[in-house]
Design a protein around this motif. Sequence first.
Motif, PDB file in Angstrom:
ATOM      1  N   ASN A  27      46.835  33.584  36.327  1.00  0.00           N
ATOM      2  CA  ASN A  27      47.046  34.723  35.799  1.00  0.00           C
ATOM      3  C   ASN A  27      46.037  35.994  36.564  1.00  0.00           C
ATOM      4  O   ASN A  27      45.119  35.727  36.860  1.00  0.00           O
ATOM      5  CB  ASN A  27      46.554  34.904  34.146  1.00  0.00           C
ATOM      6  N   LEU A  28      46.972  37.159  36.698  1.00  0.00           N
ATOM      7  CA  LEU A  28      46.183  38.006  37.522  1.00  0.00           C
ATOM      8  C   LEU A  28      45.138  38.604  36.881  1.00  0.00           C
ATOM      9  O   LEU A  28      44.006  38.814  37.578  1.00  0.00           O
ATOM     10  CB  LEU A  28      47.007  39.055  37.886  1.00  0.00           C
ATOM     11  N   ARG A  29      44.812  38.309  35.821  1.00  0.00           N
ATOM     12  CA  ARG A  29      43.684  39.173  34.997  1.00  0.00           C
ATOM     13  C   ARG A  29      42.520  38.401  35.505  1.00  0.00           C
ATOM     14  O   ARG A  29      41.289  38.420  35.125  1.00  0.00           O
ATOM     15  CB  ARG A  29      43.865  39.306  33.661  1.00  0.00           C
ATOM     16  N   ASP A  30      42.544  36.969  35.687  1.00  0.00           N
ATOM     17  CA  ASP A  30      41.564  36.017  35.707  1.00  0.00           C
ATOM     18  C   ASP A  30      40.768  35.916  37.470  1.00  0.00           C
ATOM     19  O   ASP A  30      39.928  35.321  37.635  1.00  0.00           O
ATOM     20  CB  ASP A  30      41.963  34.543  35.491  1.00  0.00           C
ATOM     21  N   ILE A  31      41.896  36.755  38.322  1.00  0.00           N
ATOM     22  CA  ILE A  31      41.297  36.579  39.458  1.00  0.00           C
ATOM     23  C   ILE A  31      40.023  37.466  40.109  1.00  0.00           C
ATOM     24  O   ILE A  31      40.144  38.684  39.650  1.00  0.00           O
ATOM     25  CB  ILE A  31      42.552  37.034  40.456  1.00  0.00           C
ATOM     26  N   ASP A  32      39.224  36.853  40.499  1.00  0.00           N
ATOM     27  CA  ASP A  32      38.055  37.759  40.907  1.00  0.00           C
ATOM     28  C   ASP A  32      38.022  38.177  42.423  1.00  0.00           C
ATOM     29  O   ASP A  32      37.995  39.462  42.586  1.00  0.00           O
ATOM     30  CB  ASP A  32      36.609  36.652  40.671  1.00  0.00           C
ATOM     31  N   TYR A  33      38.358  37.197  43.285  1.00  0.00           N
ATOM     32  CA  TYR A  33      38.622  37.621  44.483  1.00  0.00           C
ATOM     33  C   TYR A  33      39.369  36.447  45.393  1.00  0.00           C
ATOM     34  O   TYR A  33      39.641  35.546  44.963  1.00  0.00           O
ATOM     35  CB  TYR A  33      37.133  37.873  45.361  1.00  0.00           C
ATOM     36  N   ILE A  34      39.757  36.839  46.584  1.00  0.00           N
ATOM     37  CA  ILE A  34      40.430  35.815  47.516  1.00  0.00           C
ATOM     38  C   ILE A  34      39.906  35.939  48.760  1.00  0.00           C
ATOM     39  O   ILE A  34      39.746  37.117  49.285  1.00  0.00           O
ATOM     40  CB  ILE A  34      42.050  36.562  47.378  1.00  0.00           C
ATOM     41  N   GLU A  35      39.931  34.553  49.464  1.00  0.00           N
ATOM     42  CA  GLU A  35      39.153  34.586  50.568  1.00  0.00           C
ATOM     43  C   GLU A  35      40.302  33.995  51.507  1.00  0.00           C
ATOM     44  O   GLU A  35      40.708  32.701  51.073  1.00  0.00           O
ATOM     45  CB  GLU A  35      37.859  33.692  50.455  1.00  0.00           C
ATOM     46  N   GLY A  36      40.417  34.623  52.628  1.00  0.00           N
ATOM     47  CA  GLY A  36      41.443  33.849  53.532  1.00  0.00           C
ATOM     48  C   GLY A  36      40.440  32.852  54.424  1.00  0.00           C
ATOM     49  O   GLY A  36      39.441  32.991  54.760  1.00  0.00           O
ATOM     50  N   MET A  37      41.064  31.632  54.812  1.00  0.00           N
ATOM     51  CA  MET A  37      40.573  30.549  55.465  1.00  0.00           C
ATOM     52  C   MET A  37      41.762  30.068  56.383  1.00  0.00           C
ATOM     53  O   MET A  37      42.204  28.928  56.166  1.00  0.00           O
ATOM     54  CB  MET A  37      39.935  29.481  54.306  1.00  0.00           C
ATOM     55  N   LYS A  38      41.831  30.657  57.369  1.00  0.00           N
ATOM     56  CA  LYS A  38      42.731  29.957  58.395  1.00  0.00           C
ATOM     57  C   LYS A  38      44.065  30.150  57.828  1.00  0.00           C
ATOM     58  O   LYS A  38      44.695  31.437  57.551  1.00  0.00           O
ATOM     59  CB  LYS A  38      42.463  28.920  59.173  1.00  0.00           C
ATOM     60  N   ASN A  39      44.980  29.133  57.774  1.00  0.00           N
ATOM     61  CA  ASN A  39      46.093  28.995  57.089  1.00  0.00           C
ATOM     62  C   ASN A  39      46.111  28.807  55.787  1.00  0.00           C
ATOM     63  O   ASN A  39      47.287  28.825  55.074  1.00  0.00           O
ATOM     64  CB  ASN A  39      46.740  27.558  57.543  1.00  0.00           C
ATOM     65  N   TYR A  40      44.905  28.793  54.934  1.00  0.00           N
ATOM     66  CA  TYR A  40      44.852  28.736  53.712  1.00  0.00           C
ATOM     67  C   TYR A  40      44.450  30.239  53.050  1.00  0.00           C
ATOM     68  O   TYR A  40      43.519  30.805  53.722  1.00  0.00           O
ATOM     69  CB  TYR A  40      44.011  27.657  53.107  1.00  0.00           C
ATOM     70  N   VAL A  41      44.592  30.460  51.800  1.00  0.00           N
ATOM     71  CA  VAL A  41      43.536  31.225  51.021  1.00  0.00           C
ATOM     72  C   VAL A  41      42.902  30.674  49.747  1.00  0.00           C
ATOM     73  O   VAL A  41      43.520  29.568  49.310  1.00  0.00           O
ATOM     74  CB  VAL A  41      44.383  32.426  50.595  1.00  0.00           C
ATOM     75  N   ALA A  42      41.916  30.800  49.557  1.00  0.00           N
ATOM     76  CA  ALA A  42      41.091  30.371  48.365  1.00  0.00           C
ATOM     77  C   ALA A  42      41.181  31.573  47.047  1.00  0.00           C
ATOM     78  O   ALA A  42      40.378  32.526  47.377  1.00  0.00           O
ATOM     79  CB  ALA A  42      39.675  30.106  48.666  1.00  0.00           C
ATOM     80  N   ILE A  43      41.765  31.257  46.104  1.00  0.00           N
ATOM     81  CA  ILE A  43      41.887  32.303  45.084  1.00  0.00           C
ATOM     82  C   ILE A  43      40.748  31.980  43.965  1.00  0.00           C
ATOM     83  O   ILE A  43      40.691  30.739  43.275  1.00  0.00           O
ATOM     84  CB  ILE A  43      43.010  32.146  44.309  1.00  0.00           C
ATOM     85  N   SER A  44      39.720  32.777  43.798  1.00  0.00           N
ATOM     86  CA  SER A  44      38.589  32.520  42.836  1.00  0.00           C
ATOM     87  C   SER A  44      38.922  33.032  41.631  1.00  0.00           C
ATOM     88  O   SER A  44      39.316  34.276  41.532  1.00  0.00           O
ATOM     89  CB  SER A  44      37.487  33.296  43.303  1.00  0.00           C
ATOM     90  N   HIS A  45      39.217  32.245  40.633  1.00  0.00           N
ATOM     91  CA  HIS A  45      39.920  32.764  39.254  1.00  0.00           C
ATOM     92  C   HIS A  45      39.296  31.833  38.011  1.00  0.00           C
ATOM     93  O   HIS A  45      39.047  30.600  38.433  1.00  0.00           O
ATOM     94  CB  HIS A  45      41.454  32.593  39.176  1.00  0.00           C
ATOM     95  N   GLY A  46      38.772  32.541  36.902  1.00  0.00           N
ATOM     96  CA  GLY A  46      38.333  31.681  35.952  1.00  0.00           C
ATOM     97  C   GLY A  46      37.205  30.646  36.177  1.00  0.00           C
ATOM     98  O   GLY A  46      37.314  29.725  35.798  1.00  0.00           O
ATOM     99  N   GLY A  47      36.423  30.857  37.062  1.00  0.00           N
ATOM    100  CA  GLY A  47      35.229  30.094  37.418  1.00  0.00           C
ATOM    101  C   GLY A  47      35.790  28.981  38.521  1.00  0.00           C
ATOM    102  O   GLY A  47      34.652  28.043  38.654  1.00  0.00           O
ATOM    103  N   THR A  48      36.627  28.803  38.978  1.00  0.00           N
ATOM    104  CA  THR A  48      37.366  27.975  39.886  1.00  0.00           C
ATOM    105  C   THR A  48      38.026  28.557  41.206  1.00  0.00           C
ATOM    106  O   THR A  48      38.216  29.832  41.096  1.00  0.00           O
ATOM    107  CB  THR A  48      38.178  26.819  39.307  1.00  0.00           C
ATOM    108  N   LYS A  49      38.106  27.493  42.242  1.00  0.00           N
ATOM    109  CA  LYS A  49      38.891  28.119  43.216  1.00  0.00           C
ATOM    110  C   LYS A  49      40.158  27.188  43.402  1.00  0.00           C
ATOM    111  O   LYS A  49      39.912  26.040  43.437  1.00  0.00           O
ATOM    112  CB  LYS A  49      38.057  28.094  44.503  1.00  0.00           C
ATOM    113  N   THR A  50      41.102  28.048  43.898  1.00  0.00           N
ATOM    114  CA  THR A  50      42.415  27.220  44.348  1.00  0.00           C
ATOM    115  C   THR A  50      42.942  27.362  45.687  1.00  0.00           C
ATOM    116  O   THR A  50      42.756  28.734  45.964  1.00  0.00           O
ATOM    117  CB  THR A  50      43.561  27.663  43.221  1.00  0.00           C
TER     118      THR A  50
END
Length: 241
Positions: free
Chosen positions: A149-172
Amino acid sequence: MINCLVVDDEQHAIDVILHYIKQTPFLKLVKATTNPIEALQIVNMEKIDLVFLDVQMPEISGLDFAKAIQGKAKVILTTAYSEFAAEGFDLEVVDYLLKPISLPRFLKAVQRVINTITSTVSFAQQAESIEDDYIFVKTELKGKMLKINLRDIDYIEGMKNYVAISHGGTKTMVLLNMKDLEERLPKKHFLRVHKSYIVAVSKIVAVEGNIIRLKNQRVEILLGETYRSAFHEIMKHKLMG
Protein backbone atom coordinates in the motif's frame (compact mmCIF):
# COMPACT_ATOMS: atom_id res chain seq x y z
CA MET A 1 -8.13 28.14 18.59
CA ILE A 2 -5.37 26.07 20.21
CA ASN A 3 -6.29 24.63 23.62
CA CYS A 4 -3.32 24.87 25.99
CA LEU A 5 -2.20 23.18 29.19
CA VAL A 6 0.67 24.57 31.28
CA VAL A 7 2.60 22.22 33.58
CA ASP A 8 5.42 23.46 35.81
CA ASP A 9 6.29 22.86 39.46
CA GLU A 10 7.15 26.56 39.93
CA GLN A 11 4.25 29.00 40.00
CA HIS A 12 6.32 31.99 38.85
CA ALA A 13 7.28 30.04 35.68
CA ILE A 14 3.60 29.27 35.09
CA ASP A 15 2.76 32.96 35.50
CA VAL A 16 5.17 33.91 32.69
CA ILE A 17 3.57 31.44 30.26
CA LEU A 18 0.06 32.53 31.30
CA HIS A 19 0.97 36.16 30.64
CA TYR A 20 2.16 35.25 27.13
CA ILE A 21 -0.90 33.11 26.40
CA LYS A 22 -3.17 36.02 27.28
CA GLN A 23 -1.36 38.14 24.68
CA THR A 24 -1.79 35.52 21.95
CA PRO A 25 -5.36 35.61 20.54
CA PHE A 26 -5.38 32.10 19.04
CA LEU A 27 -4.27 30.39 22.29
CA LYS A 28 -6.86 29.31 24.85
CA LEU A 29 -5.79 28.29 28.35
CA VAL A 30 -7.60 25.18 29.57
CA LYS A 31 -5.62 24.64 32.77
CA ALA A 32 -2.35 25.53 34.49
CA THR A 33 -1.07 23.21 37.21
CA THR A 34 2.00 22.40 39.28
CA ASN A 35 0.86 18.78 39.51
CA PRO A 36 1.93 16.59 36.55
CA ILE A 37 -0.34 13.73 37.66
CA GLU A 38 -3.34 16.05 37.46
CA ALA A 39 -2.06 17.24 34.07
CA LEU A 40 -2.01 13.67 32.74
CA GLN A 41 -5.66 13.27 33.73
CA ILE A 42 -6.54 16.51 31.96
CA VAL A 43 -4.85 15.40 28.72
CA ASN A 44 -6.80 12.13 28.84
CA MET A 45 -10.15 13.75 29.66
CA GLU A 46 -10.18 17.03 27.75
CA LYS A 47 -9.25 18.28 24.29
CA ILE A 48 -5.71 19.57 24.69
CA ASP A 49 -3.82 20.65 21.58
CA LEU A 50 -0.63 21.98 23.17
CA VAL A 51 1.22 21.40 26.45
CA PHE A 52 3.81 23.85 27.78
CA LEU A 53 5.81 21.39 29.85
CA ASP A 54 8.60 21.87 32.38
CA VAL A 55 11.32 19.20 32.18
CA GLN A 56 12.43 18.90 35.80
CA MET A 57 9.55 18.19 38.18
CA PRO A 58 9.66 16.15 41.41
CA GLU A 59 6.99 13.49 40.81
CA ILE A 60 7.35 12.87 37.10
CA SER A 61 9.78 14.49 34.67
CA GLY A 62 8.57 16.38 31.65
CA LEU A 63 10.26 13.83 29.39
CA ASP A 64 8.38 10.97 31.08
CA PHE A 65 5.18 13.01 30.81
CA ALA A 66 5.73 13.50 27.06
CA LYS A 67 6.21 9.75 26.66
CA ALA A 68 3.08 9.01 28.69
CA ILE A 69 0.69 11.13 26.61
CA GLN A 70 1.77 9.27 23.44
CA GLY A 71 1.27 12.13 21.01
CA LYS A 72 -2.20 13.13 22.23
CA ALA A 73 -1.04 16.76 22.25
CA LYS A 74 1.83 18.79 20.85
CA VAL A 75 4.54 19.56 23.41
CA ILE A 76 6.77 22.58 23.95
CA LEU A 77 9.37 21.87 26.64
CA THR A 78 10.32 24.68 29.02
CA THR A 79 13.45 24.40 31.15
CA ALA A 80 16.52 26.21 32.44
CA TYR A 81 18.78 23.41 31.23
CA SER A 82 19.85 22.79 27.63
CA GLU A 83 21.12 19.23 28.06
CA PHE A 84 17.67 17.69 27.61
CA ALA A 85 17.24 19.03 24.05
CA ALA A 86 18.43 15.86 22.29
CA GLU A 87 16.05 13.60 24.20
CA GLY A 88 13.27 16.09 23.61
CA PHE A 89 13.90 15.86 19.86
CA ASP A 90 13.69 12.06 20.04
CA LEU A 91 10.24 12.48 21.61
CA GLU A 92 9.23 14.72 18.68
CA VAL A 93 8.48 17.77 20.82
CA VAL A 94 7.74 20.83 18.71
CA ASP A 95 10.17 23.18 20.44
CA TYR A 96 12.47 23.61 23.42
CA LEU A 97 12.33 26.90 25.32
CA LEU A 98 15.15 27.87 27.67
CA LYS A 99 14.19 29.94 30.71
CA PRO A 100 13.97 32.87 31.08
CA ILE A 101 11.59 32.82 28.11
CA SER A 102 11.06 35.98 26.08
CA LEU A 103 7.81 36.79 24.31
CA PRO A 104 9.38 36.74 20.79
CA ARG A 105 10.85 33.29 21.45
CA PHE A 106 7.52 32.11 22.86
CA LEU A 107 5.68 33.30 19.75
CA LYS A 108 8.22 31.60 17.48
CA ALA A 109 7.60 28.30 19.28
CA VAL A 110 3.84 28.71 18.99
CA GLN A 111 4.20 29.44 15.26
CA ARG A 112 6.05 26.14 14.92
CA VAL A 113 3.07 24.42 16.50
CA ILE A 114 0.78 26.05 13.95
CA ASN A 115 3.11 24.98 11.13
CA THR A 116 3.15 21.42 12.44
CA ILE A 117 -0.62 21.24 12.78
CA THR A 118 -1.08 22.77 9.31
CA SER A 119 1.40 20.33 7.78
CA THR A 120 -0.24 17.39 9.52
CA VAL A 121 -3.65 18.34 8.16
CA SER A 122 -2.21 18.96 4.70
CA PHE A 123 -0.34 15.64 4.66
CA ALA A 124 -3.43 13.83 5.95
CA GLN A 125 -5.49 15.31 3.12
CA GLN A 126 -2.84 14.25 0.62
CA ALA A 127 -2.71 10.75 2.11
CA GLU A 128 -6.45 10.33 1.61
CA SER A 129 -5.96 10.39 -2.15
CA ILE A 130 -3.57 7.42 -1.98
CA GLU A 131 -5.36 5.65 0.88
CA ASP A 132 -6.45 2.75 -1.31
CA ASP A 133 -3.70 2.93 -3.92
CA TYR A 134 -1.06 0.23 -4.06
CA ILE A 135 1.61 -1.44 -6.16
CA PHE A 136 2.54 -5.07 -6.74
CA VAL A 137 6.23 -5.89 -6.75
CA LYS A 138 8.26 -8.97 -7.61
CA THR A 139 10.28 -10.04 -4.58
CA GLU A 140 13.55 -11.95 -4.32
CA LEU A 141 11.59 -15.19 -4.19
CA LYS A 142 10.87 -16.48 -7.68
CA GLY A 143 7.20 -16.28 -8.62
CA LYS A 144 6.20 -14.31 -5.53
CA MET A 145 4.50 -10.93 -5.88
CA LEU A 146 3.75 -8.67 -2.93
CA LYS A 147 1.11 -5.96 -2.61
CA ILE A 148 2.40 -2.78 -0.93
CA ASN A 149 0.00 0.00 0.00
CA LEU A 150 1.42 3.39 -0.98
CA ARG A 151 0.27 4.92 2.32
CA ASP A 152 2.56 2.49 4.18
CA ILE A 153 5.77 3.41 2.34
CA ASP A 154 8.24 5.47 4.39
CA TYR A 155 11.17 5.59 1.99
CA ILE A 156 12.88 3.64 -0.77
CA GLU A 157 16.61 2.98 -0.94
CA GLY A 158 18.47 2.09 -4.12
CA MET A 159 20.91 -0.82 -3.75
CA LYS A 160 22.61 -1.50 -7.11
CA ASN A 161 20.20 -3.78 -9.04
CA TYR A 162 17.65 -3.79 -6.22
CA VAL A 163 15.59 -1.28 -4.28
CA ALA A 164 14.66 -1.72 -0.62
CA ILE A 165 11.13 -0.48 0.08
CA SER A 166 10.68 0.46 3.75
CA HIS A 167 7.00 0.06 4.65
CA GLY A 168 4.98 -0.82 7.72
CA GLY A 169 8.07 -1.47 9.84
CA THR A 170 9.66 -3.87 7.36
CA LYS A 171 11.82 -3.78 4.22
CA THR A 172 11.08 -5.52 0.96
CA MET A 173 13.85 -6.11 -1.59
CA VAL A 174 12.67 -5.67 -5.17
CA LEU A 175 14.55 -6.36 -8.42
CA LEU A 176 13.95 -2.91 -9.91
CA ASN A 177 15.91 0.28 -10.51
CA MET A 178 15.21 3.64 -8.87
CA LYS A 179 14.40 5.44 -12.13
CA ASP A 180 11.64 3.02 -13.09
CA LEU A 181 10.12 3.11 -9.62
CA GLU A 182 10.33 6.89 -9.41
CA GLU A 183 8.40 7.19 -12.67
CA ARG A 184 5.67 4.85 -11.43
CA LEU A 185 5.08 6.56 -8.06
CA PRO A 186 2.82 9.65 -7.82
CA LYS A 187 5.13 12.67 -7.73
CA LYS A 188 2.76 14.55 -5.44
CA HIS A 189 3.42 12.03 -2.69
CA PHE A 190 6.97 10.76 -3.31
CA LEU A 191 10.14 12.78 -3.83
CA ARG A 192 13.54 11.71 -5.12
CA VAL A 193 15.93 13.41 -2.68
CA HIS A 194 19.15 11.55 -3.44
CA LYS A 195 20.43 9.22 -6.13
CA SER A 196 19.81 6.41 -3.63
CA TYR A 197 16.63 7.62 -1.87
CA ILE A 198 12.97 8.36 -2.53
CA VAL A 199 10.92 9.55 0.46
CA ALA A 200 7.19 9.73 1.16
CA VAL A 201 6.30 13.41 1.60
CA SER A 202 3.72 12.62 4.29
CA LYS A 203 6.39 10.95 6.47
CA ILE A 204 8.79 13.93 6.59
CA VAL A 205 8.81 15.49 10.07
CA ALA A 206 11.96 17.62 9.96
CA VAL A 207 14.70 18.91 7.68
CA GLU A 208 17.99 19.85 9.34
CA GLY A 209 20.36 21.34 6.79
CA ASN A 210 20.77 18.51 4.29
CA ILE A 211 19.40 15.81 6.59
CA ILE A 212 15.79 14.64 6.22
CA ARG A 213 14.11 12.98 9.19
CA LEU A 214 11.08 10.75 8.79
CA LYS A 215 8.32 9.90 11.25
CA ASN A 216 9.08 6.82 13.38
CA GLN A 217 12.36 6.25 11.52
CA ARG A 218 15.83 6.47 13.06
CA VAL A 219 17.50 6.63 9.65
CA GLU A 220 18.97 9.95 8.49
CA ILE A 221 18.44 10.54 4.79
CA LEU A 222 20.88 12.85 3.03
CA LEU A 223 19.43 15.42 0.64
CA GLY A 224 21.62 15.10 -2.44
CA GLU A 225 23.02 18.21 -4.09
CA THR A 226 21.39 17.38 -7.44
CA TYR A 227 17.93 17.25 -5.86
CA ARG A 228 18.15 20.17 -3.40
CA SER A 229 16.68 22.89 -5.59
CA ALA A 230 13.62 20.86 -6.58
CA PHE A 231 13.12 19.68 -2.98
CA HIS A 232 13.30 23.18 -1.47
CA GLU A 233 11.06 24.55 -4.22
CA ILE A 234 8.35 22.08 -3.18
CA MET A 235 8.92 22.55 0.56
CA LYS A 236 8.82 26.36 0.44
CA HIS A 237 5.11 26.24 -0.40
CA LYS A 238 4.56 24.68 3.04
CA LEU A 239 6.98 26.99 4.85
CA MET A 240 5.64 29.59 7.26
CA GLY A 241 7.65 32.19 9.14
